[in-house]
Design a protein around this motif. Structure first.
Motif, mmCIF file in Angstrom:
data_model
loop_
_atom_site.group_PDB
_atom_site.id
_atom_site.type_symbol
_atom_site.label_atom_id
_atom_site.label_comp_id
_atom_site.label_asym_id
_atom_site.label_seq_id
_atom_site.Cartn_x
_atom_site.Cartn_y
_atom_site.Cartn_z
ATOM 1 N N LEU A 128 0.832 -1.187 0.000
ATOM 2 C CA LEU A 128 0.000 0.000 0.000
ATOM 3 C C LEU A 128 0.872 1.245 0.000
ATOM 4 O O LEU A 128 1.833 1.331 0.763
ATOM 5 N N GLN A 129 0.540 2.183 -0.842
ATOM 6 C CA GLN A 129 1.183 3.472 -0.763
ATOM 7 C C GLN A 129 0.618 4.200 0.447
ATOM 8 O O GLN A 129 -0.585 4.303 0.611
ATOM 9 N N LEU A 130 1.500 4.718 1.302
ATOM 10 C CA LEU A 130 1.047 5.348 2.522
ATOM 11 C C LEU A 130 0.135 6.533 2.258
ATOM 12 O O LEU A 130 -0.720 6.865 3.059
ATOM 13 N N ALA A 131 0.292 7.178 1.122
ATOM 14 C CA ALA A 131 -0.528 8.340 0.815
ATOM 15 C C ALA A 131 -1.986 7.973 0.646
ATOM 16 O O ALA A 131 -2.868 8.810 0.770
ATOM 17 N N SER A 132 -2.296 6.693 0.376
ATOM 18 C CA SER A 132 -3.670 6.286 0.129
ATOM 19 C C SER A 132 -4.310 5.583 1.316
ATOM 20 O O SER A 132 -5.412 5.062 1.204
ATOM 21 N N VAL A 133 -3.636 5.544 2.446
ATOM 22 C CA VAL A 133 -4.178 4.863 3.619
ATOM 23 C C VAL A 133 -5.366 5.648 4.168
ATOM 24 O O VAL A 133 -5.318 6.868 4.308
ATOM 25 N N LEU A 134 -6.445 4.954 4.478
ATOM 26 C CA LEU A 134 -7.649 5.582 5.002
ATOM 27 C C LEU A 134 -7.441 6.079 6.428
ATOM 28 O O LEU A 134 -6.733 5.453 7.223
ATOM 29 N N THR A 135 -8.061 7.184 6.752
ATOM 30 C CA THR A 135 -8.088 7.685 8.117
ATOM 31 C C THR A 135 -9.237 7.025 8.860
ATOM 32 O O THR A 135 -10.380 7.048 8.398
ATOM 33 N N CYS A 136 -8.948 6.415 10.005
ATOM 34 C CA CYS A 136 -9.969 5.736 10.799
ATOM 35 C C CYS A 136 -10.571 6.719 11.795
ATOM 36 O O CYS A 136 -9.895 7.168 12.724
ATOM 37 N N ARG A 137 -11.829 7.053 11.599
ATOM 38 C CA ARG A 137 -12.516 8.033 12.429
ATOM 39 C C ARG A 137 -13.166 7.356 13.630
ATOM 40 O O ARG A 137 -14.349 7.101 13.659
ATOM 41 N N GLN A 138 -12.366 7.031 14.611
ATOM 42 C CA GLN A 138 -12.897 6.473 15.851
ATOM 43 C C GLN A 138 -12.364 7.317 17.000
ATOM 44 O O GLN A 138 -11.169 7.627 17.050
ATOM 45 N N HIS A 139 -13.242 7.674 17.935
ATOM 46 C CA HIS A 139 -12.889 8.678 18.933
ATOM 47 C C HIS A 139 -12.907 8.123 20.354
ATOM 48 O O HIS A 139 -12.947 8.884 21.314
ATOM 49 N N SER A 157 -15.164 2.019 0.416
ATOM 50 C CA SER A 157 -14.632 1.254 -0.715
ATOM 51 C C SER A 157 -14.779 1.990 -2.040
ATOM 52 O O SER A 157 -14.249 1.540 -3.064
ATOM 53 N N LEU A 158 -15.488 3.106 -2.041
ATOM 54 C CA LEU A 158 -15.682 3.873 -3.270
ATOM 55 C C LEU A 158 -14.418 4.652 -3.632
ATOM 56 O O LEU A 158 -13.631 5.025 -2.744
ATOM 57 N N ASP A 159 -14.236 4.892 -4.910
ATOM 58 C CA ASP A 159 -13.100 5.695 -5.358
ATOM 59 C C ASP A 159 -13.195 7.095 -4.757
ATOM 60 O O ASP A 159 -14.268 7.704 -4.720
ATOM 61 N N GLY A 160 -12.085 7.574 -4.275
ATOM 62 C CA GLY A 160 -12.044 8.912 -3.719
ATOM 63 C C GLY A 160 -12.274 8.984 -2.227
ATOM 64 O O GLY A 160 -12.102 10.045 -1.620
ATOM 65 N N ALA A 161 -12.668 7.881 -1.607
ATOM 66 C CA ALA A 161 -12.884 7.886 -0.162
ATOM 67 C C ALA A 161 -11.554 8.058 0.559
ATOM 68 O O ALA A 161 -10.536 7.484 0.166
ATOM 69 N N THR A 162 -11.560 8.831 1.623
ATOM 70 C CA THR A 162 -10.330 9.104 2.367
ATOM 71 C C THR A 162 -10.398 8.647 3.820
ATOM 72 O O THR A 162 -9.385 8.686 4.514
ATOM 73 N N ASP A 163 -11.583 8.225 4.280
ATOM 74 C CA ASP A 163 -11.691 7.831 5.682
ATOM 75 C C ASP A 163 -12.776 6.778 5.854
ATOM 76 O O ASP A 163 -13.508 6.452 4.921
ATOM 77 N N ILE A 164 -12.839 6.248 7.051
ATOM 78 C CA ILE A 164 -13.878 5.286 7.412
ATOM 79 C C ILE A 164 -14.246 5.519 8.867
ATOM 80 O O ILE A 164 -13.375 5.732 9.723
ATOM 81 N N ALA A 165 -15.547 5.523 9.159
ATOM 82 C CA ALA A 165 -16.034 5.702 10.520
ATOM 83 C C ALA A 165 -16.711 4.408 10.968
ATOM 84 O O ALA A 165 -16.487 3.351 10.392
ATOM 85 N N GLY A 166 -17.548 4.510 11.988
ATOM 86 C CA GLY A 166 -18.189 3.307 12.507
ATOM 87 C C GLY A 166 -17.311 2.602 13.531
ATOM 88 O O GLY A 166 -16.273 3.111 13.954
ATOM 89 N N CYS A 167 -17.724 1.416 13.933
ATOM 90 C CA CYS A 167 -16.983 0.649 14.943
ATOM 91 C C CYS A 167 -15.824 -0.089 14.271
ATOM 92 O O CYS A 167 -15.873 -1.302 14.049
#
Length: 234
Positions: free
Chosen positions: A16-27, A218-228
């Protein structure tokens, strides 16, 4: 040259290129750090069915590993397509990992509510209108108002503090948003009777929400993921 992250997943090296890694939105880490549960609230948290979520607490997320899983997610089947076959997160996984009920009453309701009156009824305070945005309340205000219960509280007031804590736990660990600045109050009516709260199928709702986030991420252009996202990590 861009840096490359290498992960070993089910007999497959994932580059994986690090530039494309998703940000995990968990708080949950910030929640656990800023809002320590008062021991007097433990019986109420157990009664509501959310003590398993609290005990897991914060787990360090591997964003690259999460991204590699998302890249193999197929919205058509709600499964991960791996070299060994298809797999997915099941209701049984949710029950075992989070301790949430996976059968019972559905998580449903309406947002056509006077949120100020509802907060006064179930939390004992009326938040300033500046702290409410639509059906969401500012996380910072909720924490400031309820994170330090006074020493001398009756049972009814302790239950109000427990509702606020559970609402914060839900918003930071289970149904997270992208920013983490607000918590949706649509779950607050379900906390009116904490014994009844444990009868709702929270696990089903958490899994459905995570499936939706996986489909979106999973869509093109997505930069993050939330949820559990903890379910993905574990």
């Amino acid at each position: 040259m861009k840096k490359i992250a290498v992960y070993y997943l089910n007999d497959l090296f994932v580059f994986l290129q690090l530039a494309s890694v998703l940000t995990c939105r968990q708080h949950i880490s910030r929640f656990m750090r800023e809002w320590e549960m008062d021991p007097r609230l433990r019986p109420y948290i157990i009664r509501s069915g959310f003590y398993g979520v609290y005990r897991i607490g914060h787990i360090t997320l591997d964003w690259g590993l999460i991204t590699s899983l998302v890249e193999r997610w197929r919205p058509e089947t709600h499964t991960f397509h791996l070299p060994v076959g298809e797999m997915t997160i099941t209701l049984q996984d949710v029950a075992v990992i989070l301790g949430l009920r996976i059968h019972g009453l559905p998580i449903t309701g309406t947002c056509d509510i006077d949120w100020s009156l509802l907060c006064y009824e179930l939390l004992g305070v009326t938040p300033p209108t500046s702290e409410i945005r639509g059906s969401a309340i500012l996380t910072r205000w909720l924490c400031h108002q309820f994170s330090h219960p006074p020493v001398d509280l009756d049972d009814a007031t302790l239950e109000q503090y427990a509702r606020a804590f559970i609402l914060g736990l839900i918003g930071s660990a289970l149904f997270t948003d992208n920013k983490g600045t607000h918590i949706h109050m649509c779950y607050l009516p379900l906390l009116r009777d904490l014994t009844q709260t444990s009868m709702y199928s929270w696990g089903s709702a958490v899994l459905a929400h995570l499936y939706r986030e996986l489909c979106r991420a999973s869509l093109d252009g997505a930069t993050d993921i939330a949820g559990c996202v903890t379910l993905l990590q574990v």
